[in-house]
Design a protein around this motif. Structure first.
Motif, PDB file in Angstrom:
ATOM      1  N   ILE A  77      -8.082  26.101  15.157  1.00 40.58           N
ATOM      2  CA  ILE A  77      -7.262  26.103  16.371  1.00 40.58           C
ATOM      3  C   ILE A  77      -6.184  27.184  16.382  1.00 40.58           C
ATOM      4  N   TYR A  78      -6.066  27.965  15.311  1.00 44.02           N
ATOM      5  CA  TYR A  78      -5.092  29.064  15.325  1.00 44.02           C
ATOM      6  C   TYR A  78      -5.634  30.187  16.205  1.00 44.02           C
ATOM      7  N   GLN A  79      -4.914  30.517  17.246  1.00 43.23           N
ATOM      8  CA  GLN A  79      -5.350  31.549  18.200  1.00 43.23           C
ATOM      9  C   GLN A  79      -6.792  31.288  18.673  1.00 43.23           C
ATOM     10  N   ARG A  80      -7.112  30.019  18.845  1.00 45.06           N
ATOM     11  CA  ARG A  80      -8.438  29.537  19.262  1.00 45.06           C
ATOM     12  C   ARG A  80      -9.536  29.833  18.250  1.00 45.06           C
ATOM     13  N   GLY A  81      -9.153  29.992  16.974  1.00 36.66           N
ATOM     14  CA  GLY A  81     -10.174  30.080  15.942  1.00 36.66           C
ATOM     15  C   GLY A  81     -10.134  31.345  15.112  1.00 36.66           C
TER      16      GLY A  81
END
Lengths: 374, 374
Positions: free
Chosen positions: B124-128
């Motif tokens: 989930i960091y910067q959407r992956g």
């Protein structure tokens, strides 16, 4: 059965394509299109304190007509400042308190903040459940509800925590715009203008003619603007779902804009207002680089003004060059330390996504926009 | 260049297959296999306070040998009670403070808690972003580091918030087991036994012979147990990555086990200990249903005892029938309100994933396990 509404499809591989239904009064005329997208026996409609009294009962009624479906609701606080992991957790609390299982569907009823946050809550609840977008703002109808970008803000950066998670459908009842404040309506126009600037010059020319009618909330004009925006968005998302390249162009003005939103304190600007200033900054920078001519710059500014959107920082803005640089250094478009921007280049309707530009032009642009401040 | 280590591949579509490297001393003998999986110019190694003094310098050294790579580190508190969204946020804080971009790689160095949480943080960091698993416990080496299930606990249920996110590789340096406490080692054996019970009777027979050698930490025996476990896991994940069906069988004993972990307070039991009790409960229930014969039940219990694992609730357990029922009602395997379980059925090495069983047998089993408590 009434005639089917306007439908734009987002084409995706693996049977994940989904429809965007667009029309006035869809909650009353086509409730089945909404409830048929709910697969399990439970759903959770999440909205905020502003939208709930206006539209929640309508959405619940459309869903409750489905036999055997239990509809839960949750009303969250309103505003960009509430788009956090802490508030998102309230959605999971509610879901688990009611033992909602993996077959449940989350329904996001509201603007971009609700859509992004509820979509993300769905993406990570039990490693992923279905969700439906029911956008109630122009911003959400023309942009944020389509394409599966979900997430929340982090104190150090906007939308820094999130996932790609596509909805089952987007249910655009344009009648919900009737209650939308003017300021929110104008904010959404910035994303409509964006599609013209980055890839659709014919749509931009249409906007130059029709923005006044949009401000007057002409229903037919709005239906066309929403449809054409969704068609543009669907095209780009289909070409590049996970933003490996061209999808980034949808972020014209957003790198400057996100810095302005975060640096000013979430909630000071509406997203579209910050994007409008960011779009003006990107256009100024393109002009400074010699990538667009004066006429393109002027038409960009004129469209933003016609939409009643800001093109400069307010006099009391806390933004400085240092603040811009620090906030932009954590933008999602930074790659191996190099910031990339979406910049207009060439005739109106064309742009590039690139890290290959003179850094001084960016600095000078930022300085220029900050220089008029107190 | 030394001979390549044992490699098990997890075959996935879309060029997402990845290797599990297994061998003693891999940090020293094959550091390139680790660092070659890092694509960008930064990485963030996340571990906990127990593992950091034992192994962190080794992992950092293997990575830092890569030219141009900046290695950041973060040490989190240890234990299942720390597998929360709040602690996960510390990972994002660290990443954003250092302006780590979408090309960064997170490295999870530790057991199942670290692997699950760091994997989810990466998802989930910067959407992956990319991540690598460097498991240091038996539990993580044979099960949790393989297959892309990531997540954190919610006060109302274990692993309720998470994502499917596959690592770039799993780097199993079996020498890290040298420092593993006996209790942690035994805990991991429960997942090895699981593979035998659900699908690999030959592996189970091998375990019946070799569990004593595993308890004595015989290196060659362990290498074989890890390889055969990973092969089983890879097979199942390849067949059903997102757990539409057969992958659920990997959760034998876990529905009861998760209830015990949560209901007893996270940290009271190690995961594998709770799973062992849960496996005993599932076996008892299968016997009660007449789905397995007495010999299969006995061999199941014997293997758990041979591994030094518990097969009943301790006398001071707070578990009650009501607590089991409430916690199991939010299990991820509930579908439209019906709880499904993995239960042995037939000869040893076969099981079913089903909601079609006599509820009374489940209640009686729970009552039976709770009845001996004070």
């Amino acid at each position: 059965m009434p005639a089917p509404p306007t439908t734009v499809t987002v084409p995706l591989p693996g049977a994940r394509s989904y429809p965007i239904y667009i029309g006035p009064g869809l909650h009353s005329s086509h409730p089945a299109l909404l409830r048929d997208q709910v697969k399990g026996t439970t759903c959770l409609v999440v909205t905020n304190t502003v939208v709930a009294p206006l539209h929640l009962s309508r959405t619940v009624a459309a869903l409750e007509a489905k036999e055997g479906l239990t509809v839960h609701t949750l009303v969250l606080p309103d505003g960009e400042a509430e788009k956090t992991l802490e508030v998102l957790t309230l959605i999971h609390d509610k879901a688990l308190e009611n033992a909602l299982d993996r077959q449940t569907t989350f329904v996001a009823l509201g603007g971009g903040v609700i859509g992004d946050m509820v979509g993300f809550a769905a993406a990570i609840y039990q490693r992923g459940v279905d969700f439906i977008q029911v956008p109630t703002t122009v911003m959400a109808m023309v942009d944020s509800s389509v394409g599966g970008k979900t997430g929340v803000n982090h104190p150090l950066g906007k939308n820094m925590v999130g996932a790609f998670h596509q909805p089952n459908c987007v249910f655009v009842d344009t009648s919900t715009l009737d209650t939308l404040p003017d300021r929110e309506l104008r904010s959404g126009l910035s994303e409509i203008i964006k599609y013209g600037l980055i890839r659709d010059p014919a749509f931009f020319e249409w906007q130059e003619q029709n923005l006044p009618k949009l401000l007057l909330r002409d229903a037919g004009t709005f239906a066309e603007a929403i449809q054409r925006s969704c068609e543009n968005k669907a095209d780009v998302v289909a070409a590049d779902e996970k933003e490996a390249g061209v999808r980034a162009t949808l972020n014209l003005g957003h790198t400057f804009g996100h810095a302005i939103e975060n640096g000013s304190g979430y909630g000071k600007f509406l997203h579209g207002e910050a994007v409008a200033i960011g779009t003006a900054m990107a256009a100024s920078m393109s002009r400074r680089l010699g990538w667009i001519d004066e006429a393109v710059l002027q038409r960009t500014y004129d469209a933003l003004h016609l939409a009643g959107l800001p093109t400069e920082l307010p006099l009391d803005s806390p933004m400085t060059r240092e603040k811009f640089e620090k906030l932009m250094s954590v933008d999602k478009k930074v790659s191996n330390g190099v910031l990339r921007l979406i910049l207009q280049k060439g005739p109106l309707g064309t742009c590039v996504f690139t890290g290959d530009f003179d850094r001084q032009a960016m600095i000078d642009t930022i300085d220029d926009f900050c220089s008029e401040l107190g």
